[in-house]
Scaffold this motif. Sequence first.
Motif, PDB file in Angstrom:
ATOM      1  N   LEU A 134     -34.743  20.266  57.661  1.00 41.78           N
ATOM      2  CA  LEU A 134     -35.764  20.497  56.604  1.00 41.78           C
ATOM      3  C   LEU A 134     -34.995  20.946  55.102  1.00 41.78           C
ATOM      4  O   LEU A 134     -35.432  20.481  54.110  1.00 41.78           O
ATOM      5  N   ALA A 135     -34.104  21.862  55.557  1.00 40.57           N
ATOM      6  CA  ALA A 135     -33.570  22.322  54.273  1.00 40.57           C
ATOM      7  C   ALA A 135     -32.804  21.351  53.407  1.00 40.57           C
ATOM      8  O   ALA A 135     -32.697  21.305  52.210  1.00 40.57           O
ATOM      9  N   ILE A 157     -36.169  20.347  40.104  1.00 39.59           N
ATOM     10  CA  ILE A 157     -37.087  21.053  39.300  1.00 39.59           C
ATOM     11  C   ILE A 157     -36.541  22.244  38.605  1.00 39.59           C
ATOM     12  O   ILE A 157     -36.786  22.479  37.718  1.00 39.59           O
ATOM     13  N   ARG A 158     -35.422  22.884  39.193  1.00 43.04           N
ATOM     14  CA  ARG A 158     -34.622  23.911  38.173  1.00 43.04           C
ATOM     15  C   ARG A 158     -34.221  23.377  36.776  1.00 43.04           C
ATOM     16  O   ARG A 158     -34.394  24.124  35.868  1.00 43.04           O
ATOM     17  N   GLY A 159     -33.600  22.141  37.144  1.00 45.99           N
ATOM     18  CA  GLY A 159     -33.014  21.605  35.703  1.00 45.99           C
ATOM     19  C   GLY A 159     -34.327  21.108  34.715  1.00 45.99           C
ATOM     20  O   GLY A 159     -34.140  21.304  33.674  1.00 45.99           O
ATOM     21  N   ALA A 160     -35.501  20.621  35.332  1.00 46.82           N
ATOM     22  CA  ALA A 160     -36.636  20.512  34.336  1.00 46.82           C
ATOM     23  C   ALA A 160     -37.092  21.615  33.498  1.00 46.82           C
ATOM     24  O   ALA A 160     -37.515  21.879  32.697  1.00 46.82           O
ATOM     25  N   GLY A 161     -37.072  22.816  34.685  1.00 49.43           N
ATOM     26  CA  GLY A 161     -37.675  23.955  34.211  1.00 49.43           C
ATOM     27  C   GLY A 161     -36.628  24.389  32.936  1.00 49.43           C
ATOM     28  O   GLY A 161     -37.238  25.162  32.107  1.00 49.43           O
ATOM     29  N   GLN A 162     -35.500  24.484  33.091  1.00 46.66           N
ATOM     30  CA  GLN A 162     -34.465  24.825  32.070  1.00 46.66           C
ATOM     31  C   GLN A 162     -34.848  24.153  30.761  1.00 46.66           C
ATOM     32  O   GLN A 162     -34.533  24.513  29.576  1.00 46.66           O
ATOM     33  N   LEU A 163     -34.811  22.717  30.822  1.00 42.71           N
ATOM     34  CA  LEU A 163     -35.221  21.914  29.721  1.00 42.71           C
ATOM     35  C   LEU A 163     -36.552  22.289  28.951  1.00 42.71           C
ATOM     36  O   LEU A 163     -36.540  22.266  27.782  1.00 42.71           O
ATOM     37  N   VAL A 164     -37.391  22.472  29.774  1.00 45.06           N
ATOM     38  CA  VAL A 164     -38.888  22.889  29.384  1.00 45.06           C
ATOM     39  C   VAL A 164     -38.693  24.119  28.423  1.00 45.06           C
ATOM     40  O   VAL A 164     -39.606  24.255  27.576  1.00 45.06           O
ATOM     41  N   ASN A 216     -32.487  19.010  47.287  1.00 45.37           N
ATOM     42  CA  ASN A 216     -32.227  18.045  46.146  1.00 45.37           C
ATOM     43  C   ASN A 216     -33.343  18.181  45.344  1.00 45.37           C
ATOM     44  O   ASN A 216     -33.255  18.436  43.908  1.00 45.37           O
ATOM     45  N   PRO A 217     -34.579  18.105  45.769  1.00 44.15           N
ATOM     46  CA  PRO A 217     -35.761  18.106  44.796  1.00 44.15           C
ATOM     47  C   PRO A 217     -35.616  19.757  44.099  1.00 44.15           C
ATOM     48  O   PRO A 217     -36.267  19.702  42.795  1.00 44.15           O
ATOM     49  N   LEU A 218     -35.281  20.685  44.924  1.00 47.30           N
ATOM     50  CA  LEU A 218     -35.155  22.015  43.961  1.00 47.30           C
ATOM     51  C   LEU A 218     -34.281  22.019  42.959  1.00 47.30           C
ATOM     52  O   LEU A 218     -34.432  22.497  41.884  1.00 47.30           O
ATOM     53  N   ALA A 219     -33.185  21.369  43.141  1.00 49.22           N
ATOM     54  CA  ALA A 219     -32.109  21.195  41.893  1.00 49.22           C
ATOM     55  C   ALA A 219     -32.784  20.509  40.664  1.00 49.22           C
ATOM     56  O   ALA A 219     -32.503  21.098  39.400  1.00 49.22           O
ATOM     57  N   VAL A 255     -37.545  29.048  42.041  1.00 43.74           N
ATOM     58  CA  VAL A 255     -36.805  28.111  42.504  1.00 43.74           C
ATOM     59  C   VAL A 255     -35.596  28.525  43.342  1.00 43.74           C
ATOM     60  O   VAL A 255     -35.124  28.235  44.518  1.00 43.74           O
ATOM     61  N   ASP A 256     -35.087  29.583  42.582  1.00 49.95           N
ATOM     62  CA  ASP A 256     -33.739  30.541  43.076  1.00 49.95           C
ATOM     63  C   ASP A 256     -34.031  30.860  44.164  1.00 49.95           C
ATOM     64  O   ASP A 256     -33.350  31.114  45.402  1.00 49.95           O
ATOM     65  N   ARG A 257     -35.267  31.760  44.376  1.00 47.76           N
ATOM     66  CA  ARG A 257     -35.777  32.330  45.561  1.00 47.76           C
ATOM     67  C   ARG A 257     -35.681  31.326  46.782  1.00 47.76           C
ATOM     68  O   ARG A 257     -35.331  31.700  47.872  1.00 47.76           O
ATOM     69  N   ILE A 258     -36.335  29.952  46.579  1.00 48.03           N
ATOM     70  CA  ILE A 258     -36.511  29.096  47.558  1.00 48.03           C
ATOM     71  C   ILE A 258     -35.184  28.655  48.074  1.00 48.03           C
ATOM     72  O   ILE A 258     -34.788  28.304  49.176  1.00 48.03           O
ATOM     73  N   ALA A 259     -34.254  28.662  46.848  1.00 44.96           N
ATOM     74  CA  ALA A 259     -32.903  27.961  47.421  1.00 44.96           C
ATOM     75  C   ALA A 259     -32.249  29.043  48.133  1.00 44.96           C
ATOM     76  O   ALA A 259     -31.249  28.408  49.158  1.00 44.96           O
ATOM     77  N   ARG A 260     -32.313  30.079  48.019  1.00 40.88           N
ATOM     78  CA  ARG A 260     -31.730  31.182  48.853  1.00 40.88           C
ATOM     79  C   ARG A 260     -32.187  31.116  50.378  1.00 40.88           C
ATOM     80  O   ARG A 260     -31.584  30.965  51.339  1.00 40.88           O
TER      81      ARG A 260
END
Length: 356
Positions: free
Chosen positions: A131-132, A142-149, A137-140, A168-173
């Motif tokens: 599952l992880a 989302i994070r990139g889109a958040g930084q652009l926004v 990949n979707p998390l990465a 996103v970082d919390r979920i990535a951990r």
Amino acid sequence: MEAVPPGPGAQIAGLIFAVLLLDPDLVVREANPAAEDLLHRSASRLVGASLLAAVELDDARVAERLTEVDARLTVRGMMLRCGERAIQVNMTLSPLSSHPGWRVMTISEVGQGEMADDPREETALRAPAILAHEIKNPLAAIRGAGQLVARKLHEKDRPLATMISDEVDRIARLVDRMQRLGREVADPVAPVNLHVAVRSAIATVRAAGDGGVELVEEFDPSLPPVLASRDALEQVLINLISNGRDACAGGKSPRVVIRTRFASGLVSNLTFGRAVRLPIEITVSDNGPGIDPALRDHVFEPFVTSKASGQGLGLALVRKLVRDMSGRIGHQRDEHTGLTHFRIHLPLAKDERERT
């Protein structure tokens, strides 16, 4: 020349669980080496002593049944005390039809032999990792889109974009922990100075804040090196000490004790069909209220937690890391003393040659 098979005495002496021969008055007449190890008494002290003088049973019903000379008994998960030491055991009592009143008792610590592989459990551990992998990949993205926004937002709206990145970082951990839980390749093991690893773990927990909880070391300085992964062992201890600190924080005189001792090789597990002696014991004890009784039999399973903000992966990872080192871990709540114990048993480094 044909090999001579061992006799009954040699077979009983070689068993990894305790065997006691009891006469009609519940006096111990014989005890195998595993009984000496488990009960922390030599055969010379056990033989001739009353069983109920050597051990204390927390279940009055079992003690009553012992007085019935023809009773057959099978007990699972009972607390048994040997002096100041309390252990959770499985017990059987078998009357000898050829000798009325005489009985054979077997005692094994709960969890003994848990190293046997269970395909269902392996599948359950791999599931979070699969599952992880699909989540990462979707998390990465989302994070990139958040930084652009965030770059295009007004200053007053940027905290919202920052919150997205932080979540996103919390979920990535969390995903990283899920992947590690399902990892099939174990860290390599080597001789490790146990107390250096323990003190390093304690220092890490203290650096994060002890929350007013006293962390106490009770070490046997004479212990030899263990066969372990230094990084994995420290991670296990950090998790257990942190859990103990959180469990008793806010209570009266909160205290976590980290104790090491030589356990006389009383614990043996099966790894790849061979017995592995695990004589080095590390115990992390706290005086908190304990784990919810409904969860106590499941604390090492993935996604089981009693913490409001927990994910239930910490203890599952702890058990996996300990097993990867051919060790064993168990959990016990001692209501008599108000303490919760997590006990780890590990092999000696010098035994590696015997296992290869």
